[in-house]
Design an enzyme around this catalytic site. Structure first.
Site, PDB file in Angstrom:
ATOM      1  N   ASP A 208      30.712 -19.711-104.323  1.00  9.35           N
ATOM      2  CA  ASP A 208      31.084 -19.207-105.639  1.00  9.35           C
ATOM      3  C   ASP A 208      30.012 -19.556-106.670  1.00  9.35           C
ATOM      4  OD1 ASP A 208      33.256 -18.091-107.401  1.00  9.35           O
ATOM      5  OD2 ASP A 208      33.099 -20.084-108.308  1.00  9.35           O
ATOM      6  N   GLU A 258      23.243 -27.568 -88.099  1.00  5.18           N
ATOM      7  CA  GLU A 258      23.617 -28.627 -87.162  1.00  5.18           C
ATOM      8  C   GLU A 258      24.645 -28.139 -86.140  1.00  5.18           C
ATOM      9  OE1 GLU A 258      23.230 -32.249 -90.486  1.00  5.18           O
ATOM     10  OE2 GLU A 258      25.153 -31.800 -89.524  1.00  5.18           O
TER      11      GLU A 258
END
Length: 545
Positions: A208, A258
């Site tokens: 956002d 990751e």
């Protein structure tokens, strides 16, 4: 249904993503507010749409000063919506159906009820607790005036004063204090949040106000009259789209990578197209919303220009474009396309219609729906990912007649009623033809549903092969078999048509003109409106192969 490969690291590039505004999707416990169990109960419906992913708007604990975008706790679920266990169940239900999950993350500001902000209010000036936010002394001889004359997005001052006389910055509502992203603790805490949800199986994040995190608050603060236009600032505006924000997203990308597959991310960044590319870079968020079609008039020339520019930008930075016509912040496009066009284009984006409290001018519902159906077929034929907003598959119109006492949007209150706000596109969905809340739940709905909602309901459209719901289901199923590659070839033809070819012989042609046009010599797979003999009618898209 043939679902996407959940292990594919590039699943997002051509995905169809369905946005759920959770408080208005489905209510399982009958309290008038949608919840996670309500969404779980509708996973079969989501599966029937043949979508690739769900984007879940904020579901975090919140006082709802801004529809959930004022977050009290970034690593929990609002108890009115459910629990973390419910969230885990939702992830499992979606993944079992081959559907990915993207969640909203709101990094520019927290809620004023967040434990950090409550600590800041209880701490002195210059404290570490206040440094997580943007506090400043006031202006004037006694500091009783705001530090600057900046306006908030929702109207009124962008500064609010606290008891000891200092002021804090809030680009949005006063209940949404801006975080200080120069503070290492803030940066590290959001990395923890990314890992928290990724560890729970979240596949991606919608970021956002991604362009607002980094600010230049060097003294003296400039007056608003001297601020550059955002669209022309090229990183020089003190509040928006500063180049340093990309250092943050480089760190985010390292965390997202990751995981196997890497978590996706898409930026909500209201910036010029040329500057949007950095948000969508491979070492940044990877993708960024383009709202250019959403903002364009129903005009073949403007649509073609937007498509060409955005596909070129996506190719330049190795991303894929995004396409969207409706979301929780704008007037539904089935209504926008039914508004009369004036010389200034004020009605076309729906803004002036909102300012009129949704009563003038009269909406041409048939025209709006016809164009909305044509638009979605055109969008789904484009290379890139397509974002759908809950209810658009029903052809839902904006609810313009909400009573003032029922309005919830802070834009309405901070503008003292001058703007009606965004509640009209957030009214709970109709699932059945009749009932207290048209099947949304057993206890009514938090925003008033109009009487005409039943005729747009899922139940009303299920058995109708020509309904808008049937069109979406057919289009999404056909798209899955045809959508390959990231290229298109333009076909020149009638001046008011938009015609292109995709790999494998797939063609899409949209008639923006007033008269029917001849179709190419190919088999029609799908059309948004019935053909007129061998011709494509006005405001209609056809797919051919």
């Amino acid at each position: 249904m043939t679902s996407i490969d959940l292990t594919d690291p590039d699943w997002w590039r051509q995905a169809v993503v369905y946005q759920i505004y959770p408080r208005s999707f489905a209510d399982a416990n009958g309290d008038g507010v949608g919840d996670l169990q309500g969404i779980i109960s509708r996973v079969p419906y989501l599966t029937s749409l043949d979508i690739d992913a769900v984007w879940l708007s904020p579901f975090y604990p919140s006082a709802l000063a801004d529809g959930g975008y004022d977050v009290d706790d970034y690593r929990n679920v609002d108890p009115r919506l459910g629990t973390l266990e419910d969230f885990d169940e939702l992830v499992g239900a979606l993944h079992s159906s081959g559907i990915k999950l993207i969640v909203d993350i709101v990094p520019n500001h927290s809620s004023s009820l967040h434990e950090w902000f409550r600590e800041a209010l209880a701490s002195p000036r210059g404290s570490a607790a206040r440094d997580r936010y943007i506090f400043r002394d006031g202006s004037g001889p006694d500091g009783s005036e705001p530090p600057s004359d900046w306006d908030s997005v929702f109207g009124g001052s962008a500064w609010a004063q606290v008891e000891d006389g200092q002021w804090y910055l809030h680009l949005f509502a006063a209940e949404q204090p801006d975080l200080n992203w120069d503070n290492r603790e803030v940066r590290d805490d959001f990395l923890t949040t990314l890992r928290f949800w990724s560890d729970r199986g979240v596949d991606g994040f919608r970021v956002d106000v991604a362009h607002a995190l980094v600010k230049d608050l060097s003294e003296p603060l400039p007056a608003k009259a001297t601020l550059p236009r955002q669209s022309e600032s090229n990183g020089l505006h003190p509040l928006w789209d500063r180049d340093q924000v990309h250092e943050i997203y480089t760190e985010w990308r390292q965390v997202l990578n990751e995981y196997d597959p890497p978590r996706s991310a898409v930026a909500e960044a209201f910036v010029p197209a040329a500057r949007r590319a950095r948000y969508a870079s491979a070492d940044g968020l990877g993708q960024a919303f383009n709202f250019d079609l959403l903002q364009a008039d129903w005009d073949f020339g403007k649509f073609r220009q937007v498509i060409k520019e955005n596909l070129a930008l996506a190719e330049l930075n190795g991303s894929s474009s995004t396409w969207v016509f409706s979301n929780h912040d704008v007037v539904r496009h089935a209504t926008r396309y039914g508004l009369p066009k004036d010389p200034d284009g004020a009605w076309q984006d729906g803004k002036a219609w909102l300012l009129s409290n949704g009563t003038e001018p009269t909406v041409d519902v048939a025209q709006g729906l016809r164009r909305a159906r044509a638009a979605v077929l055109l969008m789904l034929a484009l290379p890139g990912s397509a974002y759908l907003y809950q209810g658009e598959e029903l052809g839902l119109q904006e609810v313009g007649e909400l009573p003032a006492a029922n309005l919830q949007d802070p834009a309405y209150f901070r503008s003292k009623g001058a703007e009606k706000g965004r509640d009209g596109c957030r009214v709970p969905l109709p699932w059945t033809v009749e009932g207290l809340s048209f099947g949304f739940g057993t206890g009514g709905s938090h925003l008033v549903q109009p009487k005409w909602f039943g005729s747009y309901s899922v139940q009303a459209q299920e058995g109708d092969a020509e309904s808008t719901l049937s069109l979406y289901r057919k289009a999404l199923a056909v798209r899955r078999g045809l959508q390959t590659g990231a290229t298109l070839e333009w076909v020149d033809g009638v001046d008011w048509s938009l015609h292109f070819k995709r790999p494998g012989g797939w063609q899409s042609i949209t008639n923006f003109g007033a008269a029917p046009i001849e179709l190419p010599d190919a088999a029609v797979v799908l059309s948004s409106s019935p053909l007129e003999g061998e011709k494509l009618p006005s405001d209609t898209t056809a797919w051919l192969i």
